[in-house]
Scaffold this active site. Structure first.
Site, PDB file in Angstrom:
ATOM      1  N   GLU A 291       0.849  -1.260  -0.086  1.00 37.11           N
ATOM      2  CA  GLU A 291      -0.072   0.399  -0.297  1.00 37.11           C
ATOM      3  C   GLU A 291       0.934   1.356   0.363  1.00 37.11           C
ATOM      4  O   GLU A 291       0.419   2.001   1.103  1.00 37.11           O
ATOM      5  CB  GLU A 291      -0.228   0.553   1.275  1.00 37.11           C
ATOM      6  CG  GLU A 291      -1.890  -1.355   1.661  1.00 37.11           C
ATOM      7  CD  GLU A 291      -2.376  -1.267   2.406  1.00 37.11           C
ATOM      8  OE1 GLU A 291      -1.886  -0.443   3.465  1.00 37.11           O
ATOM      9  OE2 GLU A 291      -3.265  -1.575   3.569  1.00 37.11           O
ATOM     10  N   PRO A 292       1.886   1.588  -0.792  1.00 40.22           N
ATOM     11  CA  PRO A 292       2.861   2.819  -0.894  1.00 40.22           C
ATOM     12  C   PRO A 292       1.577   4.278  -1.257  1.00 40.22           C
ATOM     13  O   PRO A 292       0.795   3.725  -2.364  1.00 40.22           O
ATOM     14  CB  PRO A 292       3.371   2.338  -2.067  1.00 40.22           C
ATOM     15  CG  PRO A 292       3.378   1.131  -3.112  1.00 40.22           C
ATOM     16  CD  PRO A 292       2.283   0.523  -2.204  1.00 40.22           C
ATOM     17  N   GLY A 293       1.864   5.052  -0.700  1.00 41.36           N
ATOM     18  CA  GLY A 293       1.654   6.393  -0.690  1.00 41.36           C
ATOM     19  C   GLY A 293       2.774   7.024  -1.260  1.00 41.36           C
ATOM     20  O   GLY A 293       3.122   7.844  -2.615  1.00 41.36           O
TER      21      GLY A 293
ATOM     22  N   ARG B 226       3.605  20.163   5.915  1.00 42.67           N
ATOM     23  CA  ARG B 226       4.433  19.394   6.418  1.00 42.67           C
ATOM     24  C   ARG B 226       5.483  19.747   7.511  1.00 42.67           C
ATOM     25  O   ARG B 226       5.442  19.055   8.157  1.00 42.67           O
ATOM     26  CB  ARG B 226       5.006  18.174   5.441  1.00 42.67           C
ATOM     27  CG  ARG B 226       4.208  17.576   4.808  1.00 42.67           C
ATOM     28  CD  ARG B 226       3.964  16.333   3.761  1.00 42.67           C
ATOM     29  NE  ARG B 226       5.079  15.294   4.682  1.00 42.67           N
ATOM     30  CZ  ARG B 226       6.300  15.379   5.041  1.00 42.67           C
ATOM     31  NH1 ARG B 226       6.922  15.865   3.750  1.00 42.67           N
ATOM     32  NH2 ARG B 226       6.838  14.137   5.530  1.00 42.67           N
TER      33      ARG B 226
ATOM     34  N   TYR C  80       5.339  18.235  11.041  1.00 40.42           N
ATOM     35  CA  TYR C  80       6.407  17.311  11.387  1.00 40.42           C
ATOM     36  C   TYR C  80       7.607  17.570  11.573  1.00 40.42           C
ATOM     37  O   TYR C  80       8.742  16.919  11.824  1.00 40.42           O
ATOM     38  CB  TYR C  80       6.054  15.634  10.220  1.00 40.42           C
ATOM     39  CG  TYR C  80       4.453  15.748  10.028  1.00 40.42           C
ATOM     40  CD1 TYR C  80       4.056  14.678  10.683  1.00 40.42           C
ATOM     41  CD2 TYR C  80       4.395  15.919   8.400  1.00 40.42           C
ATOM     42  CE1 TYR C  80       2.678  14.512  11.087  1.00 40.42           C
ATOM     43  CE2 TYR C  80       2.604  15.348   8.783  1.00 40.42           C
ATOM     44  CZ  TYR C  80       1.635  14.606   9.527  1.00 40.42           C
ATOM     45  OH  TYR C  80       0.474  14.558   9.252  1.00 40.42           O
TER      46      TYR C  80
ATOM     47  N   CYS D  41      -0.259  34.304   9.874  1.00 42.87           N
ATOM     48  CA  CYS D  41      -0.432  34.895  11.400  1.00 42.87           C
ATOM     49  C   CYS D  41       0.330  34.022  12.296  1.00 42.87           C
ATOM     50  O   CYS D  41      -0.543  33.703  13.220  1.00 42.87           O
ATOM     51  CB  CYS D  41      -0.719  35.702  11.110  1.00 42.87           C
ATOM     52  SG  CYS D  41      -1.238  36.493  10.195  1.00 42.87           S
ATOM     53  N   GLU D  42       1.506  33.237  12.288  1.00 42.96           N
ATOM     54  CA  GLU D  42       1.650  31.699  12.885  1.00 42.96           C
ATOM     55  C   GLU D  42       3.478  32.180  12.783  1.00 42.96           C
ATOM     56  O   GLU D  42       3.786  31.797  11.635  1.00 42.96           O
ATOM     57  CB  GLU D  42       0.873  30.819  12.537  1.00 42.96           C
ATOM     58  CG  GLU D  42      -0.385  30.610  13.008  1.00 42.96           C
ATOM     59  CD  GLU D  42      -0.886  29.355  13.677  1.00 42.96           C
ATOM     60  OE1 GLU D  42       0.101  28.343  13.897  1.00 42.96           O
ATOM     61  OE2 GLU D  42      -2.000  29.183  12.957  1.00 42.96           O
TER      62      GLU D  42
HETATM   63  N1  LLP Z   1      -1.056   2.354   4.400  1.00 41.84           N
HETATM   64  C1  LLP Z   1      -1.948   2.487   5.061  1.00 41.84           C
HETATM   65  C2  LLP Z   1      -2.928   1.644   6.458  1.00 41.84           C
HETATM   66  C3  LLP Z   1      -1.583   3.887   5.766  1.00 41.84           C
HETATM   67  O1  LLP Z   1      -2.469   4.210   7.081  1.00 41.84           O
HETATM   68  C4  LLP Z   1      -0.189   4.507   5.419  1.00 41.84           C
HETATM   69  C5  LLP Z   1      -0.528   5.989   5.266  1.00 41.84           C
HETATM   70  C6  LLP Z   1      -0.365   4.635   3.885  1.00 41.84           C
HETATM   71  C7  LLP Z   1      -0.564   2.744   3.783  1.00 41.84           C
HETATM   72  C8  LLP Z   1       0.834   5.354   3.349  1.00 41.84           C
HETATM   73  O2  LLP Z   1       1.749   5.107   4.184  1.00 41.84           O
HETATM   74  P1  LLP Z   1       3.462   5.977   2.668  1.00 41.84           P
HETATM   75  O3  LLP Z   1       3.634   4.904   2.045  1.00 41.84           O
HETATM   76  O4  LLP Z   1       2.657   7.619   2.688  1.00 41.84           O
HETATM   77  O5  LLP Z   1       4.137   6.334   3.759  1.00 41.84           O
HETATM   78  N2  LLP Z   1       1.203  12.849   6.789  1.00 41.84           N
HETATM   79  C9  LLP Z   1       2.087  12.125   6.683  1.00 41.84           C
HETATM   80  C10 LLP Z   1       1.743  10.737   6.639  1.00 41.84           C
HETATM   81  C11 LLP Z   1       0.801   9.622   7.130  1.00 41.84           C
HETATM   82  C12 LLP Z   1       0.611   8.152   6.607  1.00 41.84           C
HETATM   83  C13 LLP Z   1      -0.355   7.679   7.469  1.00 41.84           C
HETATM   84  N3  LLP Z   1      -0.938   6.856   6.770  1.00 41.84           N
HETATM   85  C14 LLP Z   1       2.553  12.637   6.115  1.00 41.84           C
HETATM   86  O6  LLP Z   1       2.979  14.344   5.500  1.00 41.84           O
HETATM   87  O7  LLP Z   1       4.339  12.399   6.567  1.00 41.84           O
END
Ligand code: LLP
Length: 420
Positions: free
Chosen positions: A275-277, A314, A318, A344-345
């Site tokens: 499940e890459p994002g 981000r 983070y 304004c922060e």
């Molecule tokens: N699968 C599940 C169940 C997840 O919760 C996530 C991300 C992914 C896959 C995808 O993960 P990735 O491959 O993108 O690392 N907003 C944060 C990242 C939050 C990730 C949440 N879950 C940031 O900007 O770093």
């Protein structure tokens, strides 16, 4: 590798000068590269070649229809965490049988909608959620195919806010309770157990935590088979990190990740889901912004740009590092800047102490690696309009989300009936 490089002294997105798009669309805006998206998809798929394998793009990283469609056209499935994301994935053309539904607490309505669509798998995260799904599915006369998300209690060694695989995190079923809950599920109506799922965190830059988690899961699959469960799917989640700072960070490549995963779980003969994002879309996007003012403070020089924390949260949320470069290549004198937005922060700071060429009002800068968790996490804070998203393919570009008008934003509010 991405397709945002210098040509003839300025940054191009594929075959188009970023400056040309900025002049047409106005700043700030997100700009994505089709070639980069496709390349990342292919690199990941090849890493698992020879296996029964499905890449489910974690659409939360970037839910724009045009981005999902680009990946769907390559054959990607989707990982979704809400009814809204499921609707987006379906609308962009991802077939339901390639969709897995993750998320800590799916509601009755969400379960119902997903069951009507016939998705591939629910990743169940708790016993109450399991019972709810069993009730909803049996009322509908359907069977929900499920995996349990197992929390392997492994430290992902990433930022605390995006670490999910430790026992103190809210995610998943503790490994120690796994056999018990599979036993409960096997007896419930409307439920068919088919797999095991995990996701230990995001932006991991080391393979070791993944490998440890995968080993624990492999042992669990063997134990579950001894208990009589038919486990045919292992969902490894996402989380592989990207080089935000290309000088100093070299996260493992998808090929290395794939080899490691196949070594540890390959012998189990399961369908492998990932499940890459971030890895697919992160470096396929940039945020283009214009300098409003250069301000000399008492002892710091501020580059105030027209993008802000509401557009890309981000860095403030983070403490994330993003490379920032001037669009015009310049060998001239450099200055050290704090790069900030107009909100304004004090938290509205993209970077401190960055060396850039001397810049003036009106000059363009690019914030790199902004394709993941950028546009999707933006807001209209300070009543700033959401910024456009643009997709480039070769020498063409298209606006894939337009900049709303002020009326669009303010018009969402209504006065109470007693305020006439
Ligand atoms: N699968 C599940 C169940 C997840 O919760 C996530 C991300 C992914 C896959 C995808 O993960 P990735 O491959 O993108 O690392 N907003 C944060 C990242 C939050 C990730 C949440 N879950 C940031 O900007 O770093």
């Amino acid at each position: 590798m991405d397709h945002f490089g210098f040509k003839q002294g300025e940054i191009y997105a594929e075959d188009l000068p970023v400056r040309t798009i900025a002049e047409a669309v106005g700043t700030p805006f997100y700009c994505y590269s089709t070639e980069t998206l496709i390349r990342h998809y292919n690199v990941f798929s090849q890493a698992f070649s020879g296996h029964d394998f499905l890449l489910c793009y974690a659409v939360k990283a970037n839910t724009n229809q045009a981005i999902i469609k680009t990946l769907a056209d390559q054959g990607a499935g989707a990982d979704v965490v809400s009814e809204g994301e499921l609707r987006r994935a379906l609308k962009a053309g991802i077939p339901p049988e390639k969709i897995v539904y993750s998320g800590v607490a799916k509601t009755k309505q969400e379960m119902q909608f997903a069951l009507e669509q016939g998705i591939f798998q629910f990743n169940v995260e708790s016993e109450p959620e399991l019972h709810q799904l069993s009730t909803v599915a049996s009322h509908m006369g359907k069977t929900a195919a499920i995996a349990f998300r197992i929390n392997p209690d492994v430290d992902a060694k990433t930022h605390a806010k995006i670490s999910t695989g430790k026992s103190e995190n809210k995610f998943g079923i503790p490994l120690s309770h796994a056999r018990e809950i599979y036993g409960i599920a096997a007896k419930l109506p409307g439920i068919r157990v088919q797999g095991v799922d995990l996701h230990i965190g995001s932006q991991l830059t080391d393979l070791a935590p993944f490998a440890e988690a995968f080993r624990r899961i492999a042992t669990l699959v063997e134990d579950l088979r001894v208990d009589g469960h038919d486990i045919s799917v292992i969902d490894l989640g996402g989380g592989l990190g990207i080089p935000y700072d290309r000088e100093s960070s070299k996260p493992p490549l998808p090929t290395e990740y794939g080899q490691m995963a196949k070594r540890i779980i390959g012998h189990l003969g399961c369908k492998i889901i990932i499940e890459p994002g971030r890895l697919l879309v992160g470096n396929a996007g940039i945020l283009v912004s214009r300098v409003i003012y250069v301000k000399q403070g008492e002892n710091r020089k501020f580059l105030i740009i027209d993008a802000a924390m509401n557009d890309l949260v981000r860095p403030s949320m983070y403490d994330a590092y993003h490379e920032i470069v001037a669009v015009k290549e310049n060998e001239g004198p450099a200055s050290t800047y704090d790069i900030v937005g107009p909100v304004c922060e004090t938290g509205d700071t993209f970077a401190r102490d960055r060396d850039l060429p001397d810049l003036n009002s009106g000059d363009l800068v690019v914030i790199r690696s902004a394709g993941a968790y950028g546009a999707v996490m933006s807001s209209t804070y300070n009543t700033r309009r959401l910024i456009p998203e643009v997709l480039v393919k070769g020498g063409k570009y298209a606006i894939i989300r337009a900049r709303p008008t002020y009326d669009d934003i303010i018009g969402l509010d209504e006065l109470a009936e007693w305020q006439d």
